[in-house]
Design a protein around this motif. Structure first.
Motif, mmCIF file in Angstrom:
data_model
loop_
_atom_site.group_PDB
_atom_site.id
_atom_site.type_symbol
_atom_site.label_atom_id
_atom_site.label_comp_id
_atom_site.label_asym_id
_atom_site.label_seq_id
_atom_site.Cartn_x
_atom_site.Cartn_y
_atom_site.Cartn_z
ATOM 1 N N SER A 193 6.839 7.167 -7.445
ATOM 2 C CA SER A 193 7.114 6.324 -6.721
ATOM 3 C C SER A 193 7.330 5.869 -8.268
ATOM 4 O O SER A 193 8.351 5.013 -8.605
ATOM 5 C CB SER A 193 5.380 5.497 -6.996
ATOM 6 O OG SER A 193 5.029 5.527 -5.842
ATOM 7 N N PHE B 45 1.655 -0.728 -10.656
ATOM 8 C CA PHE B 45 0.997 0.062 -10.217
ATOM 9 C C PHE B 45 -0.689 -0.257 -9.836
ATOM 10 O O PHE B 45 -0.826 -1.124 -11.243
ATOM 11 C CB PHE B 45 1.061 1.697 -10.190
ATOM 12 C CG PHE B 45 1.876 2.273 -9.944
ATOM 13 C CD1 PHE B 45 1.982 2.641 -8.483
ATOM 14 C CD2 PHE B 45 2.155 3.182 -10.714
ATOM 15 C CE1 PHE B 45 2.857 3.308 -8.308
ATOM 16 C CE2 PHE B 45 2.920 4.625 -10.534
ATOM 17 C CZ PHE B 45 3.528 4.619 -9.256
ATOM 18 N N THR C 152 -3.511 10.437 -4.973
ATOM 19 C CA THR C 152 -1.921 11.364 -3.999
ATOM 20 C C THR C 152 -1.696 10.477 -5.871
ATOM 21 O O THR C 152 -0.407 10.029 -5.538
ATOM 22 C CB THR C 152 -1.145 10.323 -3.207
ATOM 23 O OG1 THR C 152 -1.809 8.395 -3.798
ATOM 24 C CG2 THR C 152 -2.154 10.574 -1.481
ATOM 25 N N ASN D 27 2.352 11.121 -5.155
ATOM 26 C CA ASN D 27 3.235 10.427 -4.741
ATOM 27 C C ASN D 27 3.354 8.821 -5.662
ATOM 28 O O ASN D 27 4.285 8.083 -6.185
ATOM 29 C CB ASN D 27 2.447 9.545 -3.176
ATOM 30 C CG ASN D 27 2.903 9.956 -2.456
ATOM 31 O OD1 ASN D 27 3.100 10.889 -2.099
ATOM 32 N ND2 ASN D 27 2.106 9.871 -0.817
ATOM 33 N N LEU D 28 2.301 8.964 -6.500
ATOM 34 C CA LEU D 28 2.624 7.776 -7.693
ATOM 35 C C LEU D 28 3.318 8.135 -8.972
ATOM 36 O O LEU D 28 4.442 7.716 -9.174
ATOM 37 C CB LEU D 28 1.349 8.057 -8.134
ATOM 38 C CG LEU D 28 -0.053 7.209 -7.425
ATOM 39 C CD1 LEU D 28 -2.029 7.933 -8.358
ATOM 40 C CD2 LEU D 28 0.230 5.452 -7.763
ATOM 41 N N THR E 35 -3.080 1.228 -4.357
ATOM 42 C CA THR E 35 -3.079 2.602 -4.365
ATOM 43 C C THR E 35 -5.156 2.881 -4.680
ATOM 44 O O THR E 35 -6.006 2.452 -4.919
ATOM 45 C CB THR E 35 -2.427 3.903 -5.508
ATOM 46 O OG1 THR E 35 -3.255 5.412 -5.172
ATOM 47 C CG2 THR E 35 -2.788 3.394 -6.546
ATOM 48 N N THR E 36 -5.212 3.856 -4.011
ATOM 49 C CA THR E 36 -7.047 4.366 -3.837
ATOM 50 C C THR E 36 -7.112 5.170 -4.872
ATOM 51 O O THR E 36 -7.986 6.025 -5.186
ATOM 52 C CB THR E 36 -7.343 4.905 -2.528
ATOM 53 O OG1 THR E 36 -7.047 5.669 -1.852
ATOM 54 C CG2 THR E 36 -7.300 3.607 -1.793
ATOM 55 N N ASP F 252 0.789 -1.121 0.424
ATOM 56 C CA ASP F 252 0.232 0.452 -0.082
ATOM 57 C C ASP F 252 0.806 1.377 0.461
ATOM 58 O O ASP F 252 1.847 1.465 0.490
ATOM 59 C CB ASP F 252 -1.059 0.110 1.306
ATOM 60 C CG ASP F 252 -2.342 0.816 1.539
ATOM 61 O OD1 ASP F 252 -2.217 1.641 0.231
ATOM 62 O OD2 ASP F 252 -2.559 1.062 2.290
ATOM 63 N N ILE F 253 0.211 2.532 -0.423
ATOM 64 C CA ILE F 253 1.409 3.445 -0.488
ATOM 65 C C ILE F 253 1.208 4.512 0.270
ATOM 66 O O ILE F 253 1.980 4.907 0.403
ATOM 67 C CB ILE F 253 1.477 4.251 -2.147
ATOM 68 C CG1 ILE F 253 2.081 5.301 -2.203
ATOM 69 C CG2 ILE F 253 -0.081 5.244 -1.794
ATOM 70 C CD1 ILE F 253 1.912 5.991 -3.546
#
Length: 225
Positions: free
Chosen positions: A93, A101, A86, A89-90, A82-83, A54-55
């Protein structure tokens, strides 16, 4: 056998993910973690092939944990869950070099495919996330062609362009009318020449360099000059 560690701060999510992947032959869940610090410890101790993480987790976020693990001499393949709320953050990453992802709303078969794809050395971005992530990433600045592009042949540039639009090796093979093994060779050369870790970083590079732009969806055949 693909050895997998699952890291998520919600016990029910971990249990659901375990239930899904353990229905697939050839995948074994060897450990779990409830936060980023635990993910680091469990992963370094068990050395799984793939870490599904999870992120957003307490104590140490998934992104920071991924950065630390990817700096290790022999890091696992990492899929971030991820939901999708964000984007920053993606994007970070992608730059860090995670291998995939996946949205938490993805169907079970896509989760299993993602684990297998990244374990084989490829990268995977959830199709539902690709457009928004890349579009927001590309919108951050004006594209600028880096000098490294000069090292690519016209064929390699065509492969990079199609790769960045989300085409698989098989689809690139069809677009360029070359064998799939030849596509794999071109992809490997592109990654080596551009000093990129995997296809995910290649997608970021292509958008940053302006080789493709958000919203491009034409599927015309590309031929080298």
């Amino acid at each position: 056998m693909i050895r997998l560690v699952i890291a998520d701060d919600q016990a029910m999510i971990r249990a659901g993910l375990r239930m899904v992947v353990e229905t697939a032959p050839g995948i074994e869940v060897v450990g779990e973690a409830a936060d980023g610090e635990e993910a680091l410890a469990v992963t370094r101790r068990l050395r799984p092939d793939v870490l599904l993480m999870d992120i957003a987790m307490p104590h140490l976020g998934g992104l920071d944990a991924a950065r630390r693990l990817l700096a290790d001499p022999h890091p696992p393949k990492i899929i971030m869950l991820t939901t999708f709320d964000t984007d920053d953050n993606l994007r970070a990453s992608l730059r860090a070099g995670v291998n995939g992802f996946l949205l938490k709303t993805s169907p079970p078969e896509q989760l299993i495919e993602a684990v297998r794809v990244v374990a084989s050395g490829d990268a995977l971005i959830d199709p539902a996330a690709t457009t928004r992530v890349i579009a927001s990433f590309a919108a951050l600045h004006e594209p600028a062609a880096p000098p490294e592009l000069a090292a690519l042949t016209q064929r390699e540039l065509a492969v990079l362009r199609l790769l960045a639009r989300g085409l698989s090796n098989l689809e690139i093979s069809g677009e360029l009318e070359i064998g799939e093994a030849t596509v794999r060779t071109h992809v490997a050369r592109v990654l080596r020449k551009l000093d990129l870790r995997d296809r995910t970083q290649a997608v970021v590079f292509a958008y940053e360099a302006g080789i493709v732009r958000a919203g491009q969806r034409d599927r015309r055949r590309e031929r080298p000059c």
